[in-house]
Design a protein around this motif. Structure first.
Motif, mmCIF file in Angstrom:
data_model
loop_
_atom_site.group_PDB
_atom_site.id
_atom_site.type_symbol
_atom_site.label_atom_id
_atom_site.label_comp_id
_atom_site.label_asym_id
_atom_site.label_seq_id
_atom_site.Cartn_x
_atom_site.Cartn_y
_atom_site.Cartn_z
ATOM 1 N N LEU A 164 11.844 48.815 14.815
ATOM 2 C CA LEU A 164 11.721 49.578 13.558
ATOM 3 C C LEU A 164 12.479 50.894 13.709
ATOM 4 N N ARG A 165 12.389 51.451 14.904
ATOM 5 C CA ARG A 165 13.075 52.719 15.162
ATOM 6 C C ARG A 165 14.585 52.582 14.934
ATOM 7 N N HIS A 166 15.109 51.405 15.282
ATOM 8 C CA HIS A 166 16.551 51.214 15.106
ATOM 9 C C HIS A 166 16.953 51.179 13.637
ATOM 10 N N ILE A 167 16.015 50.785 12.793
ATOM 11 C CA ILE A 167 16.378 50.661 11.378
ATOM 12 C C ILE A 167 16.427 52.030 10.711
ATOM 13 N N GLU A 168 15.795 53.013 11.352
ATOM 14 C CA GLU A 168 15.738 54.345 10.738
ATOM 15 C C GLU A 168 17.104 54.867 10.324
ATOM 16 N N ARG A 169 18.102 54.611 11.144
ATOM 17 C CA ARG A 169 19.408 55.208 10.855
ATOM 18 C C ARG A 169 20.373 54.264 10.150
ATOM 19 N N VAL A 170 19.890 53.107 9.755
ATOM 20 C CA VAL A 170 20.739 52.173 9.015
ATOM 21 C C VAL A 170 20.821 52.665 7.570
ATOM 22 N N LYS A 171 22.015 52.552 6.959
ATOM 23 C CA LYS A 171 22.157 53.097 5.607
ATOM 24 C C LYS A 171 21.572 52.179 4.545
ATOM 25 N N VAL A 172 21.878 50.886 4.642
ATOM 26 C CA VAL A 172 21.460 49.927 3.617
ATOM 27 C C VAL A 172 20.791 48.734 4.298
ATOM 28 N N LEU A 173 19.776 48.188 3.652
ATOM 29 C CA LEU A 173 19.113 47.013 4.225
ATOM 30 C C LEU A 173 19.487 45.745 3.459
ATOM 31 N N PHE A 174 19.734 44.669 4.175
ATOM 32 C CA PHE A 174 19.821 43.338 3.584
ATOM 33 C C PHE A 174 18.521 42.649 4.002
#
Ligand SMILES: Nc1nc2c(ncn2[C@@H]2O[C@H](COP(=O)(O)OP(=O)(O)OP(=O)(O)O)[C@@H](O)[C@H]2O)c(=O)[nH]1
Ligand SMILES: [Mg+2]
Length: 334
Positions: A228-238
């Motif tokens: 989940l921590r890695h998703i913090e800095r992702v700009k857009v989610l698919f």
């Protein structure tokens, strides 16, 4: 297993000791002690290899070379070599004081190739030759070298990707990544095939395949919080939901709930929703599931972050064209 968090100790090289020596030749008496060499600095350099922290699995005590001591006959000690530690781009570096454990500094490595000085070396000491003067022509003084800096360093990888592909296990995340990029992530018909995040590039965008999230992930279940921590800095989610699912609404909400439970910001990230594996069920079923999702999703979250919902299949090129269009629009907004 990918190491994404590790604590190490770094010690820059100490300076060498200056020498106190005298010429033994009666014709030219006097001090001849050379300087000590400088120790080696320790640098961090950002690289694209996400597994670069694995080098610290068994080696947590990192030291750069010390400078050599000075010697007689004006011979200065050699400098210690600098040490460059390669760490993945997106690593957060927290430096702690060795003695007090107080945090000193937090830095982030945001660009590939970027380098920072992590621990500064000590200078070498002067030899007695440098202490000579008109009043003291045979000084016995010399200096010890200075100590290199030493810190406890916590390295935490929070990778940077433009698009994060998320969803329950087995939703087809890795298949989509492989189809869109040159990644060759393992795909199989069972949950938790992917145990570590994988990256691929689509033109200039970095796509990340995040291991499957399940209910309770935010409390550490399954592969849990680590990712989940890695998703913090992702700009857009698919966000992928399998068309084969009995209850797509529940699948969607389970993942959404875990994101929001981890952090408010994560729950509000811009997201595109895809009903994946659309070839595996009938057209009527697709339509029915899309309709249900379309109704529930915009009602459940703020509309700004919700983009749209599409049926896709890695076996249907036309459906992937839509995904590529979306990627192009993300690219042009960059
Ligand atoms: N029919 C069909 N099967 C698909 C499609 N995409 C993926 N699959 C199959 O679904 C299964 C799971 O695919 P993966 O890509 O491994 O799924 P994942 O979401 O990465 O799974 P985890 O890594 O376990 O979370 C595999 O057997 C794939 O071959 C699709 O578009 N159509
Ligand atoms: Mg996978």
């Amino acid at each position: 297993m990918l190491i994404d968090e590790v604590t190490i100790k770094i010690q820059a090289g100490n300076g060498g000791k200056g020498s106190a020596a005298f010429n033994k030749n009666m014709m030219s008496l006097g001090p001849t002690g050379g300087k000590g060499g400088k120790g080696g600095n320790i640098y961090f350099e950002a690289v694209s290899d996400l597994s670069a922290l694995n080098q610290f699995r068994h080696k947590k005590d990192i030291r750069a070379e010390n400078g050599e001591d000075g010697r007689s006959q004006f011979r200065d000690g050699n400098n210690g070599r600098d040490l460059v530690l390669k760490i993945p781009v997106g690593t957060v570096i927290q430096k702690f004081d060795n003695a007090s454990s107080q945090i000193i500094k937090t830095e982030e490595m945001l660009k590939i190739g970027e380098g920072i000085l992590a621990a500064k070396s000590g200078l070498g000491g002067k030899g007695n030759f440098l202490f000579r003067s008109s009043r003291n022509i045979s000084p016995k003084q010399f200096q010890n070298g200075l100590s290199g800096e030493s810190f406890i360093v916590k390295l935490e990888l929070k990778f940077i990707a433009d698009v994060g592909i998320i969803g329950l296990p087995n939703a087809g995340k890795s298949s989509l990544l492989n189809e869109l990029t040159k990644a060759k992530t393992k795909v199989a018909n069972y949950p938790f095939t992917t145990l570590e995040p994988n990256l691929g590039t689509y033109h200039e965008l970095i796509l990340a395949d995040i291991p499957g999230l399940i209910e309770g992930a935010s409390e550490g279940k399954g592969l849990g919080m680590r990712f989940l921590r890695h998703i913090e800095r992702v700009k857009v989610l698919f966000h992928l939901i399998s068309a084969e699912s009995e209850n797509p609404t529940k699948d969607y909400e389970t993942v959404k709930h875990e994101l929001a439970a981890h952090s408010k910001k994560l729950g509000k990230k811009t997201e595109y929703v895809f009903l994946s594996k659309s070839d595996a069920v009938s057209k009527e079923e697709i339509k029915k599931k899309l309709d249900i999702l379309k109704k529930i999703i915009p009602a459940k979250q703020d509309l700004a972050s919700f983009k749209n919902i599409y049926a896709i299949s890695v076996y249907n090129w036309d459906s992937l064209e839509k995904v590529k269009e979306i990627l192009s629009s993300i690219q042009s907004e960059k």
